[in-house]
Design a protein around this motif. Sequence first.
Motif, PDB file in Angstrom:
ATOM      1  N   LYS A  68       0.826  -1.215   0.000  1.00 43.62           N
ATOM      2  CA  LYS A  68       0.000   0.000   0.000  1.00 43.62           C
ATOM      3  C   LYS A  68       0.858   1.262   0.000  1.00 43.62           C
ATOM      4  N   ALA A  78       0.542   4.437  -2.432  1.00 45.33           N
ATOM      5  CA  ALA A  78       0.413   5.798  -1.905  1.00 45.33           C
ATOM      6  C   ALA A  78       1.498   6.714  -2.452  1.00 45.33           C
ATOM      7  N   ARG A 133      -6.545   4.054  -5.383  1.00 40.54           N
ATOM      8  CA  ARG A 133      -6.656   5.468  -5.727  1.00 40.54           C
ATOM      9  C   ARG A 133      -8.084   5.976  -5.494  1.00 40.54           C
ATOM     10  N   SER A 177     -10.364   4.744  -3.487  1.00 42.44           N
ATOM     11  CA  SER A 177     -10.625   4.765  -2.048  1.00 42.44           C
ATOM     12  C   SER A 177     -10.003   5.988  -1.381  1.00 42.44           C
ATOM     13  N   GLN A 178      -8.759   6.294  -1.753  1.00 43.66           N
ATOM     14  CA  GLN A 178      -8.067   7.431  -1.152  1.00 43.66           C
ATOM     15  C   GLN A 178      -8.733   8.760  -1.518  1.00 43.66           C
ATOM     16  N   GLN A 182     -11.976   9.253   0.319  1.00 41.40           N
ATOM     17  CA  GLN A 182     -11.762   9.653   1.712  1.00 41.40           C
ATOM     18  C   GLN A 182     -11.362  11.127   1.810  1.00 41.40           C
ATOM     19  N   LEU A 235      -3.087  12.735   2.140  1.00 43.99           N
ATOM     20  CA  LEU A 235      -3.581  11.432   1.765  1.00 43.99           C
ATOM     21  C   LEU A 235      -3.874  10.628   3.026  1.00 43.99           C
ATOM     22  N   PRO A 236      -5.040   9.933   3.087  1.00 46.12           N
ATOM     23  CA  PRO A 236      -5.349   9.121   4.266  1.00 46.12           C
ATOM     24  C   PRO A 236      -4.295   8.079   4.565  1.00 46.12           C
ATOM     25  N   HIS A 237      -3.779   7.416   3.510  1.00 45.71           N
ATOM     26  CA  HIS A 237      -2.699   6.434   3.717  1.00 45.71           C
ATOM     27  C   HIS A 237      -1.394   7.097   3.324  1.00 45.71           C
TER      28      HIS A 237
END
Length: 335
Positions: free
Chosen positions: A117, A121, A294, A296-297, A300, A327-329
């Motif tokens: 992941k 990211a 991508r 999903s990010q 979010q 970015l969340p992750h």
Amino acid sequence: MSAAAGGSQDYVGFDTITQQMERKFLKRGFNFNVILVGESGMGKSTLVNSIFSSHLVDSQGRRTAQEVIRKTTEISPVTQTLEENGVRVRLTIIDTPGFGDQCNNEGCWVPVIKYIKDQHAAYLERELKPQRDRVISDTRVHACLYFLNPGNRGLRPLDIEVLKRLTEVTNVIPVIAKSDSMTVEERTAFKRRIKEELVFHRIVVYPYASDEDDDEDRALNSSIKELIPFAVVGSEEIIDVEGKPVRGRRHGWGVINIFDETHSDFVHLRNFMLRTHLSDLIEVTSQRHYEQFRTSQLRQIKELRAQQAAAAAAGGQMPSQAPSVPLPHQPMTQA
């Protein structure tokens, strides 16, 4: 006869695009990143060195009983540039020493999933830069060789848990390690058991069906699925057999030639990874696994921005522009 062959002025020339693309591709080269997941002693390094006919990585396993067992799964990437007939590949092999080596292996997959992941990211972060590079360096994991222990009766609970998680983020190719430790009958039965358990637990490994597949693609993928999991033997040792050099392993009962299709599935695995599905592995990583990450990010980020805007409005402050949200992750920074 084509218009070009006849010398006609009606010949346009757009059929040369494949040659133009090939020239650009040869200049640029490409990245191919493979992660090896399996417990120590499964011959992971030997197999990957055998696949690429080069000594790319050294074994990270314990060499003596006195060496301390790793308490956590480590991530050990090695990058080499290989060239074959004018085509350059920047190959990264990621080993995972310590995976599955403890009595309690709870969470041993976490560093592996995190690394995969992290690469998604990092790519997304470079992609979203206002002034991004013309060619983005691709460190995303394109294939995962998952090594099954031939000493087990089938998939362990750990294998099931890890395979479910890995198939969500990368292209998983299961292999039976050191299959020369089994008889032909044992190997056949073990393969059948693994296939049944993959279906029972709804674990979908690579290759995947696609609407773009034609009859030839479907036939090829069907033949590959018959071979999965690949029962493999790797070796970097050259053995003389009746005056002929053979890459293989010597046993008391004879010699295993890793290129003999009656001895192991090594040739099928190599051809599958490099000669028929190399481009597809890279493409599926981008269009399936990375695209899911991508989406999903960005979803979010959108939700976080909406929450920040609502909070600012409730406090009587109307932001003049959309608030900046990381970015969340967040990718792991490399030392």
